[in-house]
Design an enzyme around this catalytic site. Structure first.
Site, PDB file in Angstrom:
ATOM      1  N   GLU A 288      34.281  18.002   8.084  1.00 44.81           N
ATOM      2  CA  GLU A 288      34.418  17.737   9.572  1.00 44.81           C
ATOM      3  C   GLU A 288      35.531  17.319  10.103  1.00 44.81           C
ATOM      4  O   GLU A 288      35.903  16.288  10.710  1.00 44.81           O
ATOM      5  CB  GLU A 288      33.470  16.755   9.675  1.00 44.81           C
TER       6      GLU A 288
ATOM      7  N   ASN B  86      34.257  22.077   4.699  1.00 45.20           N
ATOM      8  CA  ASN B  86      32.574  21.754   4.936  1.00 45.20           C
ATOM      9  C   ASN B  86      32.774  21.364   6.367  1.00 45.20           C
ATOM     10  O   ASN B  86      33.256  20.349   6.793  1.00 45.20           O
ATOM     11  CB  ASN B  86      32.175  20.639   4.249  1.00 45.20           C
TER      12      ASN B  86
ATOM     13  N   HIS C  28      22.816  21.653  10.301  1.00 44.49           N
ATOM     14  CA  HIS C  28      21.688  20.904  10.855  1.00 44.49           C
ATOM     15  C   HIS C  28      21.292  21.295  12.041  1.00 44.49           C
ATOM     16  O   HIS C  28      22.077  21.555  12.989  1.00 44.49           O
ATOM     17  CB  HIS C  28      22.523  19.402  11.089  1.00 44.49           C
TER      18      HIS C  28
ATOM     19  N   GLU D  16      23.914  21.567   3.910  1.00 44.00           N
ATOM     20  CA  GLU D  16      23.215  20.074   4.408  1.00 44.00           C
ATOM     21  C   GLU D  16      22.239  20.464   5.154  1.00 44.00           C
ATOM     22  O   GLU D  16      21.707  19.982   6.116  1.00 44.00           O
ATOM     23  CB  GLU D  16      24.226  19.308   5.257  1.00 44.00           C
TER      24      GLU D  16
ATOM     25  N   ASP E  17      19.010  21.261   7.342  1.00 48.02           N
ATOM     26  CA  ASP E  17      17.832  20.722   7.780  1.00 48.02           C
ATOM     27  C   ASP E  17      17.428  21.123   9.184  1.00 48.02           C
ATOM     28  O   ASP E  17      18.306  21.723   9.652  1.00 48.02           O
ATOM     29  CB  ASP E  17      17.806  19.099   7.663  1.00 48.02           C
TER      30      ASP E  17
HETATM   31  O1  9MR Z   1      22.928  11.343   5.588  1.00 47.65           O
HETATM   32  C1  9MR Z   1      23.980  10.582   5.449  1.00 47.65           C
HETATM   33  C2  9MR Z   1      23.702   9.216   5.863  1.00 47.65           C
HETATM   34  O2  9MR Z   1      22.885   8.530   4.941  1.00 47.65           O
HETATM   35  C3  9MR Z   1      24.835   8.395   6.121  1.00 47.65           C
HETATM   36  O3  9MR Z   1      24.383   7.239   6.601  1.00 47.65           O
HETATM   37  C4  9MR Z   1      25.897   9.064   7.140  1.00 47.65           C
HETATM   38  C5  9MR Z   1      27.134   8.588   7.177  1.00 47.65           C
HETATM   39  O4  9MR Z   1      27.904   8.384   6.164  1.00 47.65           O
HETATM   40  O5  9MR Z   1      25.886  10.424   6.560  1.00 47.65           O
HETATM   41  C6  9MR Z   1      24.917  11.165   6.285  1.00 47.65           C
HETATM   42  O6  9MR Z   1      25.199  12.548   5.858  1.00 47.65           O
HETATM   43  C7  9MR Z   1      26.263  13.144   6.438  1.00 47.65           C
HETATM   44  C8  9MR Z   1      27.195  14.023   5.706  1.00 47.65           C
HETATM   45  O7  9MR Z   1      27.693  13.220   4.875  1.00 47.65           O
HETATM   46  C9  9MR Z   1      28.279  14.718   6.656  1.00 47.65           C
HETATM   47  N1  9MR Z   1      27.346  15.787   7.525  1.00 47.65           N
HETATM   48  C10 9MR Z   1      26.547  15.138   8.397  1.00 47.65           C
HETATM   49  C11 9MR Z   1      25.536  14.123   7.507  1.00 47.65           C
HETATM   50  C12 9MR Z   1      24.462  13.640   8.399  1.00 47.65           C
HETATM   51  O8  9MR Z   1      24.972  12.788   9.183  1.00 47.65           O
END
Ligand code: 9MR
Length: 469
Positions: free
Chosen positions: A160, A202, A238, A265, A267
């Protein structure tokens, strides 16, 4: 019953990168009837994965589904910077190691997520900037990728880093403010630390051809043209209530640059269109020969970060949803990829199977040694930034082979070595001597091994001298 209808069509991969890597692909149209996500994906040469939150591994109902349906895992949080280096230089691999152990015991591959991300930085890193942060982040990449070396199929090296909206540019962050080359510095350090892992960039909001995905596309094209080691791009996916009509075309344009693509990722907003969107994403991946796998961001709806969106393939009680069936059908209907035996290119690691954790024994010298000087030679390639550098050193044995070797370099004034891998350093400033470690001292005539070190200050003009024993 096996209703396999195999129609082979050879596909010339247009990507020059793939050709440079000695890779050709065969697309095989195969109607099949796998009954689990992992079996159906595997029949088509892909993996099907899930993000796993560490504590869920002690939930039996959860683990039953995970082990039955998925053959790849990624840590939802346990391999992030705040989890793995909560205090500077103090590393914690408990959660990551537990997930890797589960994967290895159950025949799953592991995606590593994520070496560098502007979110989930530990507090100490949030407070840093400039060359101190640059050194700390490269050290983080090196240490974590080294710890998991040989166990990770693909790393999200950088997550990101691009801005949303129409700029197509980088997102502001303290990482970005260390200099625009921070991403390539991270990829180079990751390659040195774990040469067998595929290295991915990513991001999200890249679900079609748009300004953000085009910014990333331009970066990947630039990296490929300059030999920066990048192997794959992750599309988080997402998704809401519709799927962009150019979702597949977007994956394909990246693949055509000579990188793998992965859905990392996935969903999708629950409701009427969910099953169609899941199927559309799956079909798109299946139609792109370099789309190597799909990961959903969790297992059951109530495991998801999206809470009440009911965004995944299983209900909270473990029942399969309509979206599950639509994904399974799309996997079964899709063409297979059969990567040909791959000669790894300079920036593209080859076989998908993880390399052994201990280096293979060195091959005995051939009876007719290749010409070359006795002793050994060394060459350095440098990745430097304002205030620091990573040096990768290639040691090549001469015509007599080596039982051991050492390489001396004289650092410019003010520079010092802070970290070394695959060699032991004596001294850290002035003339520093690097000696082989136990597994890379014996080299056959002409054989090459590599070690590396990180330093502060300038690494300009390093001229290594190699001595064999
Ligand atoms: O699903 C993850 C959540 O449990 C955490 O609190 C959050 C912050 O670290 O990150 C979420 O996963 C993210 C991923 O690492 C990167 N892309 C977006 C995902 C959803 O927010």
């Amino acid at each position: 019953m096996n209703h396999k209808r195999v129609l082979r069509l050879a596909v010339t991969v247009a990507a020059t990168g793939a050709l440079a890597a000695g890779m050709t692909m065969t697309l095989t149209s195969t109607a099949s009837a796998g009954t689990t996500l992992k079996a159906s994906a595997a029949e088509k040469g892909r993996y099907f994965g899930a993000a796993v939150a560490g504590q869920k591994l002690s939930d039996n109902a959860y683990v039953t589904i995970l082990n039955r349906e998925f053959n790849s895992v990624v840590a939802e949080n346990d391999m992030k910077w705040d989890a793995t280096e909560p205090q500077q230089g103090r590393f914690n691999y408990t959660g990551g190691d537990r997930l890797v152990a589960h994967a290895q015991a159950n025949g799953m591959s592991v995606r590593g997520h994520a070496l560098l991300w502007y979110q989930q930085e530990p507090g100490w890193a949030q407070n840093m900037s400039g060359s101190a942060l640059r050194s700390a982040m490269i050290n983080h990449v090196t240490q974590v990728a080294t710890h998991f070396k040989g166990k990770i199929y693909a790393w999200d090296v950088v997550n990101e880093a691009f801005a949303d909206g129409n700029s197509g540019g980088r997102r502001d962050s303290n990482l970005q403010r260390t200099g625009n080359d921070w991403i390539e510095a991270a990829f180079r350090a990751a390659r040195v630390a774990d040469p067998g892992a595929k290295l991915c960039y990513n991001d999200y909001n890249t679900d079609g051809i748009n300004a953000k995905s085009t910014g990333i596309y331009n970066m990947v094209r630039d990296f490929k043209s300059r030999g920066v080691p990048i192997d794959c791009v992750g599309f988080q996916s997402h998704l809401g209530t519709s799927l962009s009509s150019d979702y597949q075309a977007n994956l394909q344009r990246f693949a055509d640059l000579g990188v793998d693509v992965q859905i990392t990722e996935l969903d999708v907003m629950g409701g009427g269109n969910q099953a169609n969107i899941f199927a559309g994403v799956t079909r798109a991946c299946m139609n792109v020969s370099r789309c190597t796998g799909i990961t959903t961001w969790g297992v059951r709806d109530c495991d998801s970060w999206r809470g009440s969106d009911n965004a995944l393939l299983f209900e909270c009680n473990g029942n399969k949803k309509a979206a599950y069936t639509s994904v399974l059908n799309a996997l079964n209907a899709g063409p297979a990829i059969t990567p040909s035996p791959t000669t790894p290119g300079p920036t593209t690691p080859g076989p998908t199977s993880p390399p052994p954790t201990t280096p293979p024994p060195t091959t005995p010298p051939p009876t007719t040694p290749p010409p070359g000087p006795e002793g050994c030679t060394a060459s350095v390639s440098l990745n430097s930034w304002n205030g620091g550098f990573v040096a990768s050193v290639k040691v090549t044995a001469g015509s007599a082979g080596t039982n051991g070797w050492n390489v001396s370099v004289t650092l410019p004034g003010g520079a010092s070595v802070t970290n070394t891998w695959s060699a032991t350093a004596s001294g850290s400033t002035g003339t520093v001597r690097f000696t082989n470690v136990n597994y890379n001292g014996r080299l056959a005539a002409g054989q090459v091994t590599e070690f590396g070190f990180q330093g502060t200050g300038s690494g300009a003009g390093l001229t290594p001298t190699c001595t064999a024993s």
